[in-house]
Structures are given as structure tokens and as C-alpha cells.
Enzyme design. Structure first.
Site, short mmCIF file in Angstrom:
data_model
loop_
_atom_site.label_atom_id
_atom_site.label_comp_id
_atom_site.label_asym_id
_atom_site.label_seq_id
_atom_site.Cartn_x
_atom_site.Cartn_y
_atom_site.Cartn_z
N ALA A 144 -2.93 -2.07 -10.56
CA ALA A 144 -2.72 -3.24 -11.41
C ALA A 144 -2.00 -4.36 -10.67
O ALA A 144 -2.37 -5.54 -10.79
CB ALA A 144 -1.92 -2.84 -12.65
N HIS A 156 27.18 1.89 -3.30
CA HIS A 156 27.53 3.30 -3.50
C HIS A 156 28.22 3.45 -4.85
O HIS A 156 29.04 2.61 -5.21
CB HIS A 156 28.47 3.77 -2.38
N CYS A 161 -5.30 -1.58 -18.36
CA CYS A 161 -3.96 -1.23 -17.90
C CYS A 161 -2.94 -1.26 -19.02
O CYS A 161 -2.20 -0.32 -19.26
CB CYS A 161 -3.52 -2.15 -16.77
N SER A 209 -6.71 15.25 -8.33
CA SER A 209 -5.25 15.19 -8.22
C SER A 209 -4.76 13.85 -7.69
O SER A 209 -3.72 13.79 -7.04
CB SER A 209 -4.74 16.32 -7.32
N ALA A 232 -10.66 13.48 -13.79
CA ALA A 232 -9.98 12.37 -13.10
C ALA A 232 -10.49 12.31 -11.67
O ALA A 232 -9.75 12.53 -10.71
CB ALA A 232 -8.47 12.56 -13.14
#
Length: 466
Positions: A320, A445, A42, A181, A269
Site C-alpha cells: 500500500a 533509553h 487496503c 506463507s 494465499a
């Protein structure tokens, strides 16, 4: 003579080193064993360096769109070598930080390959072949996982890459194919797309980031296509051949039609493989599931007394922060405490593409499958003043509630900085909040966080700014 400890941790990733620190804090004599680099995958080859790469790509994107902010920036370009160098520097800094934490907490560090050799026994063989024997009543296995290769074409680091190769590329891809993906695939697709590559993503499922809410997947796909990516869902790669100059791929679409395409590079992947081989687990009889991951109970114990397991070597989600929390749970249980078991529904997930994706809890579809009657609220970024001022008006926040009790079941976001916003809902879920507390909370805000409030209000027909 063997060195004796109260706890030995095998692997120093975000699960392992945190377990070691927590064990030391609780008064245990702790040793940690690491084969390569403190901090594990990681910190050195995963979460952290990829975020450094993505940050560079994000700044490049902003520079290329300077005119949108009333600014001028000419002759914008990227230096891939410098971008990678910065990323590696970030990892090095954090690796040194973990080294400091080990010293600070008086944890004995053994660099080398560890193997369980019997009950409470572990050997460590260093790079020179010297073996040291360690013993401890409790051993935590935190050896993590590695990228899964394609069965017909293993990654070579030249034309076919895993995430590790993609972090230190030998050259800039011109036409890149990303297979898968999930978070890793989409993050690298986003990085290389922003850096100027022509990117195609192939996903076998019917939508990208398939673990996310369907509305998030649809929005992200539209956004990535708008950025110039080619997205192929319900598709697969039926054949892949690498040469010295590129890769030829046969892409099969939903209907089964095959099309040949040429790419300069490929990133694979398609998941992970747990690092369970050759560390003595089989010999000790540690139970492994049908996918190769270690079976554990709620306190991270395996079926073998004194052997614990955490992180990517165990059941999903493979994240992780999940590994780190498991490390704390295991260390506290070993020290005689009574930690709370972790609820997987309270573990957030983040994908650092552009736009970002973040979520926690059940998707709308999963909540319906579980039999809940729902209240669902959605609020768009375009309705938020801070988002418009930032020039980040694309995205939305979605909240899912149990209509009967008001329990927050899930939250799903896509847009700028949502990987930071999601923790607000994660805290809410951990505290078992309902819509009433969230409605009564005052949000500052102008902030993006106001959209979180509005999404809750929208679930009950009370949204104020849309």
C-alpha cells in the site's frame, strides 16, 4: 456532454485516492472513479481490517499469558463475531475519512465501473446502469489486484477462503490449512492460531516468508512452531476437495511423498492477479508484462501517452505504501513537477504476525549475490532492557553494510513492534546514511530502538550490551 477534468483516477485505493489528493493540491481539476468502496481493498478489505483482527488476537494472547506479568485473568475466551464487528467498524470509520478527504480537496467522486474508451476518455457505469462520460488529458489507472485462486478449486467463501472471506468468516475454523506463507498467509495463520484454531501452513519454497532474510525466516518458523503451528516447507497441495463439512487435502512433501489430511477450512494465499480485464487497456495498446502487470517507467507512465499506472496493477512490491508514493510521483509529474523516482530498495516491508517481521533493502544473501563485501551486525531482543520489561525478549535486529563504503544496504527484524522500528532504517537509507551517522546518533533509553544502534555497532565489533 462529457465532464472534463485535468486528471481522472480509476480506483480509490491507497494509490488512487492519494494521487487524486496530490493532484488537487497542485491545482488540477480531479475526478476519481470507484466501483465499490472509497479506500479500495487496503482500507476496506486488506491492510487496515486485518490489523484490527490481529490486534484483538494480540490482546487475547496477552490475556492468556497474564500470569507472566503478575496478573490474574480467568475464563478467557474470544467472541469471533465481536472481533470481526470491531474490524469492520474500523474500516467503516476510515472509509468515511476518505470520503471527507475527497470533499475537502474538491475531488469529484464517480461511483461505478470505469472503462477507458479512447485517448483521454473514460466511461463510468453506475449500479443502476447509467453511464457518464469523462474526459481528461491524463488518466491514472489504480485498479489494484485480487487474490489468485487455485486452478482446481476456486474459493467459495464456505470451506475455501481468500483473504476477503477470512476477514468475515462464517464460522471459526477448528483445523485450518493455509496455502502460502507470504505476508497475507502468515498474518491469517497467526490470527487464527491465536484465536484457537489448529493451523497448518504449506509453503512451496524452502522457507516461510521467502522474500525475507534467511535468518528471519528461520527464527519466525521456530517461533510459530513453538506457538503450536505446523509448518511444511518445500511442500505443496497436490489435491483439494471440499465438502459440506470440511476439506480433504493431499499434501506432498519435499521427497514427493503424499499424505491425505482433513481440515475444516482452507485459506488460499498464493499471490495476486492484477485487475486489468475489461477496463479498456488492451484496446488502447497499453503494454503488459508476461505476468499480466502494466509496464511503467520511473514516473509511472505507461507506453500510451496520457495513461499512467500505479500500485498493485504494476510491478512489485505490491504494498500500500508503495502505491501511495507512486500516486504522489505520478500526480507531480502530471502537474509539471520533477519528482524523484522511487528506489525499490528503499521500500520497507512489514508482516504483522506474532512475532512481527520488518525489513528494508537487500538481504545478506542478495547483497553477497550483488558482489558486495559485507559487514553484518545482529543484536538480540534478550539483550535489551525494554524488551525484557515488556516480556518480549524473543527476536533480533540485523543490519547489512557495504564494508568498503559503510553504506547501509539492508535491515531485517523479527520481534515486538519491529513494524514501527523499521522506518528508522528506511529514513537512513533514503538519506544515504553510513554506519558512521548511525553510530553517532543518540537513541533514547529505555527503548526497543536501542537495538537498532547495537546492531550497527555489532557489525563493526563494537556492540556494548552483548
Amino acid at each position: 456532454m462529457a465532464e472534463t477534468y485535468d486528471l481522472i483516477v480509476l480506483g480509490s485505493g491507497p494509490g488512487g485516492y492519494v494521487a487524486a489528493i496530490r493532484g488537487s493540491q497542485l491545482g488540477l481539476k480531479v475526478a476519481i472513479v470507484e466501483r465499490e468502496l472509497l479506500g479500495g481493498i487496503c482500507l476496506n478489505w486488506g491492510c487496515i481490517p486485518t490489523k484490527a483482527l490481529l490486534r484483538s488476537a494480540e490482546i487475547l494472547h496477552y490475556m492468556q499469558h497474564a500470569k507472566d506479568y503478575g496478573l490474574k485473568a480467568d475464563n478467557i475466551s474470544a467472541d469471533l463475531d465481536a472481533v470481526v464487528k470491531r474490524s469492520r467498524g474500523v474500516s467503516k470509520q476510515l472509509n468515511q475519512g476518505v470520503t471527507h478527504l475527497m470533499k475537502k480537496n474538491k475531488i469529484a467522486v464517480h461511483m461505478g465501473t470505469g472503462k477507458l474508451t479512447g485517448k483521454g476518455k473514460l466511461s463510468v457505469t453506475d449500479k443502476d446502469g447509467k453511464t457518464t462520460e469523462l474526459t481528461a488529458k491524463n488518466i491514472i489507472v489504480a485498479t489494484g489486484a485480487r487474490a489468485r485462486d487455485l486452478p482446481n478449486l476456486p474459493a467459495d467463501g464456505k470451506r475455501v477462503w481468500t483473504y476477503r472471506h477470512a476477514m468475515v468468516p462464517p464460522e471459526m475454523p477448528t483445523k485450518l490449512l493455509v496455502i502460502g506463507s507470504g505476508a497475507i498467509g502468515i498474518e491469517f495463520a497467526s490470527f487464527y492460531n491465536d484465536m484457537g484454531a489448529d493451523v497448518t501452513v504449506v509453503e512451496m519454497m524452502d522457507r516461510i516468508v521467502p522474500v525475507e532474510d534467511a535468518d528471519v525466516s528461520a527464527f519466525l518458523e521456530k517461533a510459530l512452531k513453538k506457538q503450536g503451528m505446523t509448518i511444511l516447507t518445500g511442500a505443496s497441495v497436490s489435491d483439494l476437495k471440499a465438502t459440506d463439512t470440511g476439506v480433504t487435502a493431499k499434501l506432498k512433501d519435499k521427497a514427493g511423498k503424499e499424505t491425505a489430511a482433513e481440515f475444516s477450512h482452507v485459506i488460499v494465499a498464493i499471490g495476486i492477479v492484477p485487475n486489468t480485464a475489461d477496463i479498456g487497456l488492451k484496446e488502447l495498446g497499453v503494454a503488459i508484462d508476461d505476468r499480466g502487470f502494466l509496464k511503467t517507467d520511473a514516473m509511472c507512465r505507461t507506453n500510451v501517452e496520457g495513461v499512467w499506472a500505479i500500485g498493485d496493477i504494476t510491478a512489485p512490491p505490491w504494498l500500500a505504501h508503495k502505491a501511495s508514493h507512486e500516486g504522489v510521483i505520478a500526480a507531480e509529474a502530471i502537474a509539471g513537477g520533477h519528482p524523484h523516482a522511487m528506489d525499490p530498495k528503499n521500500i520497507p516491508g512489514c508482516t504483522y504476525c506474532h512475532p512481527q517481521v520488518a525489513s528494508v533493502g537487500l538481504t545478506e544473501a542478495k547483497a553477497k549475490e550483488a558482489g558486495y563485501e559485507l559487514k553484518v551486525g545482529t543484536f538480540p531482543f534478550i539483550g535489551n532492557g525494554k524488551a525484557i520489561a515488556l516480556g518480549e525478549a524473543e527476536g533480533f535486529i540485523k543490519t547489512v553494510f557495504d564494508a568498503k563504503t559503510g553504506e547501509l544496504l539492508g535491515a531485517h527484524m523479527v520481534g515486538a513492534e519491529v513494524t514501527e522500528l523499521i522506518q528508522g532504517y528506511t529514513v537512513g537509507k533514503t538519506l544515504e546514511t553510513t554506519e558512521a551517522e548511525l553510530m553517532e546518533t543518540v537513541f533514547p533509553h529505555p527503548t526497543l530502538s536501542e537495538m537498532m544502534h547495537e546492531s550497527v555497532l555489532a557489525a563493526y565489533g563494537r556492540a556494548l550490551h552483548i
